[in-house]
Each structure stands twice: as structure tokens, then as C-alpha cells.
Design a protein around this motif. Structure first.
Motif, PDB file in Angstrom:
ATOM      1  N   HIS A  26      19.700  18.396  18.773  1.00 12.67           N
ATOM      2  CA  HIS A  26      20.064  19.739  18.687  1.00 12.67           C
ATOM      3  C   HIS A  26      18.453  20.511  18.560  1.00 12.67           C
ATOM      4  CE1 HIS A  26      20.364  20.356  14.463  1.00 12.67           C
ATOM      5  NE2 HIS A  26      21.041  19.555  14.443  1.00 12.67           N
ATOM      6  N   ALA A  27      18.478  21.619  18.721  1.00 12.44           N
ATOM      7  CA  ALA A  27      17.297  22.469  18.365  1.00 12.44           C
ATOM      8  C   ALA A  27      17.468  23.043  17.068  1.00 12.44           C
ATOM      9  CB  ALA A  27      17.018  23.641  19.317  1.00 12.44           C
ATOM     10  N   LYS A  28      16.696  23.446  16.420  1.00 14.27           N
ATOM     11  CA  LYS A  28      16.478  24.085  15.066  1.00 14.27           C
ATOM     12  C   LYS A  28      17.649  25.158  14.749  1.00 14.27           C
ATOM     13  CE  LYS A  28      14.263  24.196  11.127  1.00 14.27           C
ATOM     14  NZ  LYS A  28      14.095  22.802  10.356  1.00 14.27           N
ATOM     15  N   ALA A  29      18.350  24.830  13.694  1.00 10.16           N
ATOM     16  CA  ALA A  29      19.663  25.810  13.339  1.00 10.16           C
ATOM     17  C   ALA A  29      19.425  26.721  11.939  1.00 10.16           C
ATOM     18  CB  ALA A  29      20.779  24.912  13.481  1.00 10.16           C
ATOM     19  N   GLU A  30      20.268  27.477  11.965  1.00 10.82           N
ATOM     20  CA  GLU A  30      20.113  28.396  10.582  1.00 10.82           C
ATOM     21  C   GLU A  30      20.540  27.094   9.425  1.00 10.82           C
ATOM     22  OE1 GLU A  30      22.943  31.121  11.669  1.00 10.82           O
ATOM     23  OE2 GLU A  30      21.519  32.627  12.581  1.00 10.82           O
ATOM     24  N   GLN A  31      20.002  27.729   8.319  1.00 13.27           N
ATOM     25  CA  GLN A  31      20.350  27.005   7.249  1.00 13.27           C
ATOM     26  C   GLN A  31      21.410  27.698   6.176  1.00 13.27           C
ATOM     27  OE1 GLN A  31      20.033  23.677   6.507  1.00 13.27           O
ATOM     28  NE2 GLN A  31      18.655  23.328   8.370  1.00 13.27           N
ATOM     29  N   VAL A 121      22.511   9.840  31.773  1.00 13.75           N
ATOM     30  CA  VAL A 121      23.117  10.419  30.851  1.00 13.75           C
ATOM     31  C   VAL A 121      22.355  11.052  29.626  1.00 13.75           C
ATOM     32  CG1 VAL A 121      24.900   9.953  28.947  1.00 13.75           C
ATOM     33  CG2 VAL A 121      25.110   8.694  31.302  1.00 13.75           C
ATOM     34  N   LEU A 122      22.614  12.259  29.636  1.00 15.32           N
ATOM     35  CA  LEU A 122      21.860  13.350  28.578  1.00 15.32           C
ATOM     36  C   LEU A 122      23.060  13.253  27.582  1.00 15.32           C
ATOM     37  CD1 LEU A 122      19.624  14.766  27.309  1.00 15.32           C
ATOM     38  CD2 LEU A 122      20.746  16.805  28.617  1.00 15.32           C
ATOM     39  N   LEU A 123      22.673  12.919  25.972  1.00 14.20           N
ATOM     40  CA  LEU A 123      23.521  13.041  25.089  1.00 14.20           C
ATOM     41  C   LEU A 123      22.691  13.645  23.771  1.00 14.20           C
ATOM     42  CD1 LEU A 123      26.074  11.856  23.494  1.00 14.20           C
ATOM     43  CD2 LEU A 123      24.776  10.007  22.893  1.00 14.20           C
ATOM     44  N   VAL A 124      23.667  14.897  23.617  1.00 14.95           N
ATOM     45  CA  VAL A 124      22.805  15.938  22.918  1.00 14.95           C
ATOM     46  C   VAL A 124      23.821  15.955  21.621  1.00 14.95           C
ATOM     47  CG1 VAL A 124      22.347  18.385  22.418  1.00 14.95           C
ATOM     48  CG2 VAL A 124      22.439  17.448  24.939  1.00 14.95           C
ATOM     49  N   GLY A 125      23.093  15.729  20.375  1.00 19.71           N
ATOM     50  CA  GLY A 125      23.807  15.537  19.240  1.00 19.71           C
ATOM     51  C   GLY A 125      22.909  15.520  18.069  1.00 19.71           C
ATOM     52  N   HIS A 126      22.997  14.817  16.910  1.00 18.66           N
ATOM     53  CA  HIS A 126      22.759  15.072  15.538  1.00 18.66           C
ATOM     54  C   HIS A 126      22.014  13.696  15.118  1.00 18.66           C
ATOM     55  CE1 HIS A 126      25.256  18.645  15.831  1.00 18.66           C
ATOM     56  NE2 HIS A 126      25.997  17.643  16.386  1.00 18.66           N
ATOM     57  N   THR A 152      14.070  17.888  15.318  1.00 19.54           N
ATOM     58  CA  THR A 152      14.756  19.009  16.019  1.00 19.54           C
ATOM     59  C   THR A 152      14.142  18.934  17.439  1.00 19.54           C
ATOM     60  OG1 THR A 152      13.758  20.814  15.236  1.00 19.54           O
ATOM     61  CG2 THR A 152      15.958  20.045  14.340  1.00 19.54           C
ATOM     62  N   THR A 153      15.048  19.260  18.482  1.00 21.30           N
ATOM     63  CA  THR A 153      14.713  19.241  19.901  1.00 21.30           C
ATOM     64  C   THR A 153      13.596  18.019  20.443  1.00 21.30           C
ATOM     65  OG1 THR A 153      14.566  21.559  19.360  1.00 21.30           O
ATOM     66  CG2 THR A 153      14.047  20.939  21.716  1.00 21.30           C
ATOM     67  N   ALA A 154      13.840  16.843  19.850  1.00 19.94           N
ATOM     68  CA  ALA A 154      13.193  15.848  20.212  1.00 19.94           C
ATOM     69  C   ALA A 154      14.058  15.092  21.350  1.00 19.94           C
ATOM     70  CB  ALA A 154      12.846  14.666  19.311  1.00 19.94           C
ATOM     71  N   PHE A 155      13.161  14.452  22.308  1.00 17.42           N
ATOM     72  CA  PHE A 155      14.047  13.838  23.563  1.00 17.42           C
ATOM     73  C   PHE A 155      13.533  12.479  23.651  1.00 17.42           C
ATOM     74  CE2 PHE A 155      13.585  12.970  28.111  1.00 17.42           C
ATOM     75  CZ  PHE A 155      14.964  12.939  28.454  1.00 17.42           C
ATOM     76  N   ALA A 156      14.348  11.295  23.606  1.00 16.36           N
ATOM     77  CA  ALA A 156      14.292  10.061  23.838  1.00 16.36           C
ATOM     78  C   ALA A 156      14.836   9.681  25.161  1.00 16.36           C
ATOM     79  CB  ALA A 156      14.765   9.193  22.503  1.00 16.36           C
ATOM     80  N   ARG A 157      13.812   8.691  25.730  1.00 16.70           N
ATOM     81  CA  ARG A 157      14.404   8.309  27.110  1.00 16.70           C
ATOM     82  C   ARG A 157      14.181   6.698  26.952  1.00 16.70           C
ATOM     83  NH1 ARG A 157      10.765   8.850  32.462  1.00 16.70           N
ATOM     84  NH2 ARG A 157      12.176   7.984  34.095  1.00 16.70           N
ATOM     85  N   LEU A 158      15.538   6.040  27.399  1.00 15.42           N
ATOM     86  CA  LEU A 158      15.757   4.634  27.329  1.00 15.42           C
ATOM     87  C   LEU A 158      16.271   4.244  28.542  1.00 15.42           C
ATOM     88  CD1 LEU A 158      16.729   6.205  24.452  1.00 15.42           C
ATOM     89  CD2 LEU A 158      17.062   3.810  23.769  1.00 15.42           C
ATOM     90  N   GLU A 159      15.702   3.060  28.899  1.00 16.80           N
ATOM     91  CA  GLU A 159      16.183   2.327  29.916  1.00 16.80           C
ATOM     92  C   GLU A 159      17.421   1.468  29.572  1.00 16.80           C
ATOM     93  OE1 GLU A 159      14.259  -0.150  33.739  1.00 16.80           O
ATOM     94  OE2 GLU A 159      13.772  -0.695  31.723  1.00 16.80           O
ATOM     95  N   MET A 160      18.430   1.525  30.171  1.00 17.64           N
ATOM     96  CA  MET A 160      19.832   1.020  29.414  1.00 17.64           C
ATOM     97  C   MET A 160      20.203  -0.409  30.523  1.00 17.64           C
ATOM     98  SD  MET A 160      20.148   2.510  27.064  1.00 17.64           S
ATOM     99  CE  MET A 160      21.815   2.339  26.410  1.00 17.64           C
ATOM    100  N   PRO A 161      20.990  -1.081  29.967  1.00 17.98           N
ATOM    101  CA  PRO A 161      21.700  -1.914  30.803  1.00 17.98           C
ATOM    102  C   PRO A 161      22.737  -1.396  31.976  1.00 17.98           C
ATOM    103  CG  PRO A 161      22.089  -2.449  28.372  1.00 17.98           C
ATOM    104  CD  PRO A 161      21.639  -1.260  28.515  1.00 17.98           C
TER     105      PRO A 161
END
Length: 186
Positions: A26-31, A121-126, A152-161
């Protein structure tokens, strides 16, 4: 440089690798300590970062078949802003409470339930769940040496089984990690 690209060597290619998993923190959030963690909203710069990432994904022609997000406000808003920037605001986002603070093993359960026809599949989480999942799937020795793999807001791309239920240790190949701070500004 904050874009980390790992070339997948030909001899590491496995015939049963035809799917991709995209992890987006997720992107930068309020603290704000007066608001429940689940209800924390995105900061202005978080909203902008999500839009930048979405535009970049569109430019790279990285369009998901399935989007799964934590239902936490900052995660779902990140997913929505990314899809808007990709010109796909009507794409369905599946909210799954197991993506919020239940550990990376629960993320594996969520992924195991992905439809067979979901190739991207795009998984958006924490964090720490996304980083833990990344380490589990790729193996720590094959990841870049970094204090924080997924800021925050980093994107990882993985090749999966080919089978979403077979997410064992080292079962994925990391294709790239992209940090939003490294993307060009408009």
C-alpha cells in the motif's frame, strides 16, 4: 537506484512457470494514533505515488487478470488509485480480510484459491506479510540485500508455478522489484 531487476537465467526456467504474482505494498498512509490502524487513510503523497505506479504499470503493459486487496482503507484506496491510473477503474477488486495482519501463510491460502485462469494476480497488502511471502517464495539468498525490500508503493513481480496451490519455499522466481521513488516524475 531503487529499481531492482533480476534477470531470470534460461537454465533456471521451469516449464511449469506460466503465472505471475505481483505484490504491491500500500501507499504511504497517515500516522494518526487516534484512528484505528485498519482505517488509516492515504497521505497526499501516497495518493500521488499510487497514481504514478498505476501509470507506470500501464506503460509496461502490466495489466492484472485478478486484483486481491486487503480491505484496510489504505490498501483498498491504493488498489483503486492504481487501477484508475491504468484506465481500468471498473476492474473488480476482491477484498479479502485474510490479507490484513494474518501472516504470510494466510496469503498463501488466499493465492491457493485463485481461479485457474488467473495468469497475472495483483495482491495489494501490507508488511511484514508481503515481504515474508516474497522471502518464502523466492528464497532470501536470491533477493537483493536491502533493509526494506518493499517500502510503501513498492511493486514486486514474480514468476510463479502453474498451480497456485503449490507455493512452496523457493517455488517462484523474482523478475523485478520496482520502488515508486525511482519512477520518472511527469
Amino acid at each position: 537506484m531503487k529499481i531492482i531487476v533480476i534477470e531470470t537465467l534460461k537454465y533456471l526456467q521451469v516449464d511449469n512457470m506460466s503465472r505471475e504474482l505481483w505484490l504491491l505494498r500500500h501507499a504511504k498512509a497517515e500516522q494518526n494514533i487516534t484512528i484505528d490502524d485498519f482505517d488509516r487513510a492515504l497521505k497526499k503523497r501516497g495518493k500521488q505515488a499510487a497514481q504514478r505506479m498505476g501509470k507506470w504499470l500501464l506503460q509496461q503493459q502490466l495489466i492484472p487478470d485478478l486484483v486481491i486487496s486487503s480491505p484496510a482503507k489504505r490498501a483498498i484506496n491504493t488498489a483503486m488509485r492504481v487501477l484508475e491510473a491504468m484506465n481500468a477503474p471498473d476492474m473488480k477488486i476482491t477484498e479479502d480480510k485474510r490479507v490484513y495482519a494474518e501472516g504470510f501463510e494466510r496469503l498463501k491460502t488466499v493465492l491457493a484459491e485463485c481461479p485457474a485462469d488467473a495468469k497475472r494476480v495483483l495482491l495489494v497488502g501490507h508488511n511484514p506479510e508481503l515481504e515474508d511471502l516474497l522471502i518464502h517464495l523466492v528464497g532470501v539468498e536470491l533477493l537483493p540485500d536491502s533493509d526494506k525490500l518493499l517500502p510503501t508503493t513498492a511493486f514486486a513481480r514474480l514468476e510463479m508455478p502453474d498451480d497456485w496451490t503449490q507455493l512452496t519455499i523457493g517455488s517462484a522466481h523474482l523478475l523485478s522489484i520496482t520502488h515508486v521513488k525511482a519512477l520518472p516524475h511527469e
